[in-house]
Scaffold this motif. Sequence first.
Motif, PDB file in Angstrom:
ATOM      1  N   LYS A  63      -8.062 -13.607   7.671  1.00 51.14           N
ATOM      2  CA  LYS A  63      -7.782 -14.676   8.635  1.00 51.14           C
ATOM      3  C   LYS A  63      -6.458 -14.475   9.335  1.00 51.14           C
ATOM      4  N   ILE A  64      -5.580 -13.744   8.685  1.00 52.87           N
ATOM      5  CA  ILE A  64      -4.285 -13.486   9.304  1.00 52.87           C
ATOM      6  C   ILE A  64      -4.537 -12.787  10.631  1.00 52.87           C
ATOM      7  N   ALA A  65      -5.286 -11.716  10.534  1.00 53.28           N
ATOM      8  CA  ALA A  65      -5.576 -10.954  11.744  1.00 53.28           C
ATOM      9  C   ALA A  65      -6.414 -11.782  12.713  1.00 53.28           C
ATOM     10  N   LEU A  68      -4.320 -14.350  14.502  1.00 52.30           N
ATOM     11  CA  LEU A  68      -3.407 -13.754  15.478  1.00 52.30           C
ATOM     12  C   LEU A  68      -4.163 -13.388  16.752  1.00 52.30           C
TER      13      LEU A  68
END
Lengths: 352, 352
Positions: A63-65, A68
């Motif tokens: 989810k970080i990617a 972003l």
Amino acid sequence: MVVTLSQSSPATKRPLTLRDVSEASGVSEMTVSRVLRNRGDVSAETRVKVQEAAKRLGYVPNKIAGALASQRVNLVAVIIPSLSNMVFPEVLTGISDVLDDTPLQPVVGVTNYLPEKEEEVLFEMLSWRPSGVIIAGLEHSDASRAMMENAGIPIVEIMDVDGEPIDAMVGISHRRAGRKMAQAIIKAGYKRIGFMGTKMPLDHRARKRFEGFTEALAKAGLEVADQEFYSGGSALLKGREMTEAMLERTPDLDFLYYSNDMIGAGGLLYCLEKGIKVPKHIGLAGFNGVELLDGLPRKLASMGSERREIGKLAAQIIARRAQGEDPSPEDRVELTPKLKLGDTLKRKKRRD
Amino acid sequence: MVVTLSQSSPATKRPLTLRDVSEASGVSEMTVSRVLRNRGDVSAETRVKVQEAAKRLGYVPNKIAGALASQRVNLVAVIIPSLSNMVFPEVLTGISDVLDDTPLQPVVGVTNYLPEKEEEVLFEMLSWRPSGVIIAGLEHSDASRAMMENAGIPIVEIMDVDGEPIDAMVGISHRRAGRKMAQAIIKAGYKRIGFMGTKMPLDHRARKRFEGFTEALAKAGLEVADQEFYSGGSALLKGREMTEAMLERTPDLDFLYYSNDMIGAGGLLYCLEKGIKVPKHIGLAGFNGVELLDGLPRKLASMGSERREIGKLAAQIIARRAQGEDPSPEDRVELTPKLKLGDTLKRKKRRD
DNA sequence: CTGGAGTATGTTATCGCTAACAGTAAAGTC
DNA sequence: GACTTTACTGTTAGCGATAACATACTCCAG
């Protein structure tokens, strides 16, 4: 002794990426992404192929990617003073109830009633770029206010409505609640009133209740005959101890108003134990209307603080805004706390 | 009416980036990054310049981007069944106490005792690539276990040690706790024992306590003479109601064992109210050793569940691993719950 | 005064994913 | 039958930060 049975683990320690699934299923990363997010058209055939591969590999999206790239974070920051006061978990329950039906997810931060800590937690939370903030209280440091004003996301201040919100607001008027309780007490004919509560420099809502309370008493020509404040420790025990001390010090009191139900319950248990006639000889009242009271031998008078409802409404506001709805005047809600007389506040005027 | 004093806000709604700070302070983004993270050599002069600019603009770093670039996320997933049972907030307190001294930050997920929900929450959390997981219990769905095994991060299972952990484990043996309480009760001479607790299909720890309890009774030739289970509602009230019902149904009971202190307290209040002699006529015991008990008229016998300590130790394990330390056998800790006889369990053998 | 060791900065290449845009093939339209 | 439309899949270019590797400039030893 310990048998480590590793899953069909890819031996490599490197966590899986979209590319791994893409290779395993023979389609592009983009298509995999579409399947996993269930967005856009994908043929039933490839959909199955991809889902299978993802499951087989044990792929967990990053989810970080994702956040972003999409500039979207489905988190809602919830900032509260404490978890040990059952009031706040209950607010959280209300929030979860609503958010569970949306893609949004609450993330909780605790401030321990400290403005500096609040600032820290807020900064930390905002740095994850949440979709919204739900924060207890209307009093914040300048820096905290500035951060929230500039965050460009919906901010809902909860619990309290005695003040000017940054954006949205859902709560009750603690000042009014204090007044209302004072009026009920006065109406029942009590005259010598003692007050017990937390040390309040930082608990603004307790302070406002107290202010409203004394204000209404003053209007009736009365004042608080004795008062005592505590901090920390077992609230139930503190309530018992403070009650004992106060009744010793000021034996002619005929009413005790507690700033929360927990110490009120302690006081009630003490009075029952001592054989003090409640509510005839002494009346008692707390605040919050916690579930715990249902189990006491006698029902403590109290005033519901609507915390479940507050949580729900706050979450709804965030959810609506996240769907693109514009701020509206309806985003500032004052709920009305309900007075419950219970068994510890006389119902008719005292004949004296 | 509302005066909006917007910070020297750049009018643009676009959130600030490192580039904005970089331009405002006349150095490269990299240097700004170094200043803000306090890493690497930067001259005192530029440091000040950058800090000023950042503060003036109200810059809040974007951890999403930072985490992606650095492959480091300072979050620890904490997964617990509930927030309404005070036990878990207390564990959280222990965790926070420790993590506050580290760069790590807890993020809480709640499962409501449902394995499917646990799976969901776990998946959601892991997709943020946390530095570690602290999760209540040793019982998980196959999918959940698989996820944790493959996550490549430290996993600490807490509260319970009766089973085989995935990685690390901190807790008490609930089976042993149940046995221990049974032994104390037997030793005190009680014979006709009733049990009350939550419906347990999914509360494994309560179940294990009950199993240990009955097992120890059996060894002494005894068995539970009556039992009742509840779910939901005010625990204090439920304790009162169940106690009443049970004593009506089985009047010759001489001991009541409650699977938690809250219902135990309800039972205690009921007995006191009815004038039942405790612990002579009937003995009582709960479990958890919650603070609330301190405020009751009589101290309920109980057994501390060490939850604060559990939280601390679990957090310490995660913190150590995050610092690069390797897994060690010391990462599996069994704490010993302390029996507190209180005032509701006789101290000497009954003469019969 | 040349070279090596610091300092203090800047450049470049990702990190893993998604938005936006581009195909491509099959089907539908008039 | 040429021209859309629709359904599906792929390509390219970032998102906003940081790691790793330059590049300047000192400063001082030999």
